[in-house]
Design a protein around this motif. Structure first.
Motif, PDB file in Angstrom:
ATOM      1  N   SER A   1       0.837  -1.199   0.000  1.00 15.65           N
ATOM      2  CA  SER A   1       0.000   0.000   0.000  1.00 15.65           C
ATOM      3  C   SER A   1       0.872   1.249   0.000  1.00 15.65           C
TER       4      SER A   1
ATOM      5  N   TYR B   1       5.418   3.474 -11.339  1.00 13.65           N
ATOM      6  CA  TYR B   1       4.592   2.985 -12.448  1.00 13.65           C
ATOM      7  C   TYR B   1       4.592   1.460 -12.559  1.00 13.65           C
TER       8      TYR B   1
ATOM      9  N   LYS C   1       0.278  -0.941  -8.237  1.00 17.92           N
ATOM     10  CA  LYS C   1      -1.161  -0.961  -8.507  1.00 17.92           C
ATOM     11  C   LYS C   1      -1.876   0.184  -7.804  1.00 17.92           C
ATOM     12  N   GLU C   2      -1.128   0.927  -6.994  1.00 21.13           N
ATOM     13  CA  GLU C   2      -1.731   2.040  -6.266  1.00 21.13           C
ATOM     14  C   GLU C   2      -1.922   3.246  -7.189  1.00 21.13           C
ATOM     15  N   ASP C   3      -2.583   4.283  -6.678  1.00 17.30           N
ATOM     16  CA  ASP C   3      -2.744   5.547  -7.393  1.00 17.30           C
ATOM     17  C   ASP C   3      -1.348   6.168  -7.544  1.00 17.30           C
TER      18      ASP C   3
ATOM     19  N   ALA D   1      -0.691   9.873  -6.437  1.00 19.12           N
ATOM     20  CA  ALA D   1      -0.803   9.943  -4.975  1.00 19.12           C
ATOM     21  C   ALA D   1       0.396   9.286  -4.309  1.00 19.12           C
TER      22      ALA D   1
END
Length: 258
Positions: free
Chosen positions: A38, A63, A66-68, A71
């Motif tokens: 996370s 990149y 899988k997170e934003d 952000a």
């Protein structure tokens, strides 16, 4: 040196070498490498690495997460006082703009350029790298919108005499072009010196104590407060003027298309 996860093994080897080391924060798995966890976990890892002596900055595989992504980059950049470089399939100008906006110090790009994936005129590495460098320069506002101007053609646009036209500007100084014919009036500038460069013809500059003839290719600087009177010795004298933008003693200046 960018990347890698074996910080404890690397730091003793690099100690005293001066090499700037930027390891991967977060949990890295697979090949090509993937960043797992996370945003909170990655930030915690980044903070732990950033406090290590010998760690210059971080190589963030944003990149490959899988997170934003925006952000994630913003969170890591805000959490550590050291440079954060972003990696992981950065293959468009839009992605470069996102990481800049998020506060990244820079980025790495390899596979995208080697595989010809970056939008460019061609897929060869030279064109790929050229496009990337151009887009970064544009993003940093390091590209010039100005192009060269030809004095002969610019003077050819002038129809009136004693009516300087603005051809360019350097800081607060204006570059003006003017055609002189006959004799002008005595005048002086209360503030701001003025340069007269003769492009074509001959110019006589009268002063209260002397006269000076400025030939083609020569120039003269008239200090502020000095009375002077320019006279075109030939039929028409073409003159380049350099003076402060607020100085309008030579007449009303209008923009000159180049």
């Amino acid at each position: 040196m960018l990347g890698g996860t074996h910080v404890d093994d690397v730091l003793p080897i690099l100690a005293g070498t001066g090499i700037q080391y930027c390891p991967f924060p977060g949990r890295i798995t697979g090949h090509p490498s993937v960043l797992e966890g996370s945003i909170e976990e990655i930030v915690e890892s980044a903070q732990a690495l950033a406090v290590r002596e010998g760690v210059y900055g971080l190589d963030l595989l944003a990149y490959r997460s899988k997170e934003d992504v925006p952000a994630l980059i913003k969170a890591v950049c805000a959490a550590v006082p050291k440079p954060v470089y972003v990696a992981g399939s950065i293959d468009t100008p839009e992605r470069i703009a996102i990481l800049k906006d998020a506060g990244a110090a820079g980025f790495t790009i390899g596979t995208a350029a080697l595989d010809g994936k970056y939008p460019a005129d061609d897929k060869d590495v030279a064109r790929q790298l050229g496009a990337i460098i151009r887009d970064v320069a544009a993003l940093n506002r390091h590209l010039s919108p100005l192009h060269k101007k030809n004095l002969a053609s610019s003077f050819g646009q002038l129809k009136e005499t004693w009516s300087p036209k603005i051809a360019g500007q350097i800081n607060d100084m204006q570059i003006k072009l003017a055609k002189f014919a006959g004799e002008f009036a005595w005048r002086f500038h209360r503030s701001g010196d003025e340069l007269f460069l003769v492009h074509k013809g001959r110019l006589l500059m009268k002063f209260r104590d002397r006269d000076e003839i400025i030939e083609q290719g020569e120039f003269i600087v008239v200090p502020h407060g000095v009375e002077h009177c320019p006279v075109a010795l030939d039929d028409v004298c073409e003159v380049v003027l350099l003076e402060p933008g607020t100085s309008m003693d030579a007449g009303t200046a209008h923009d000159l298309e180049g």
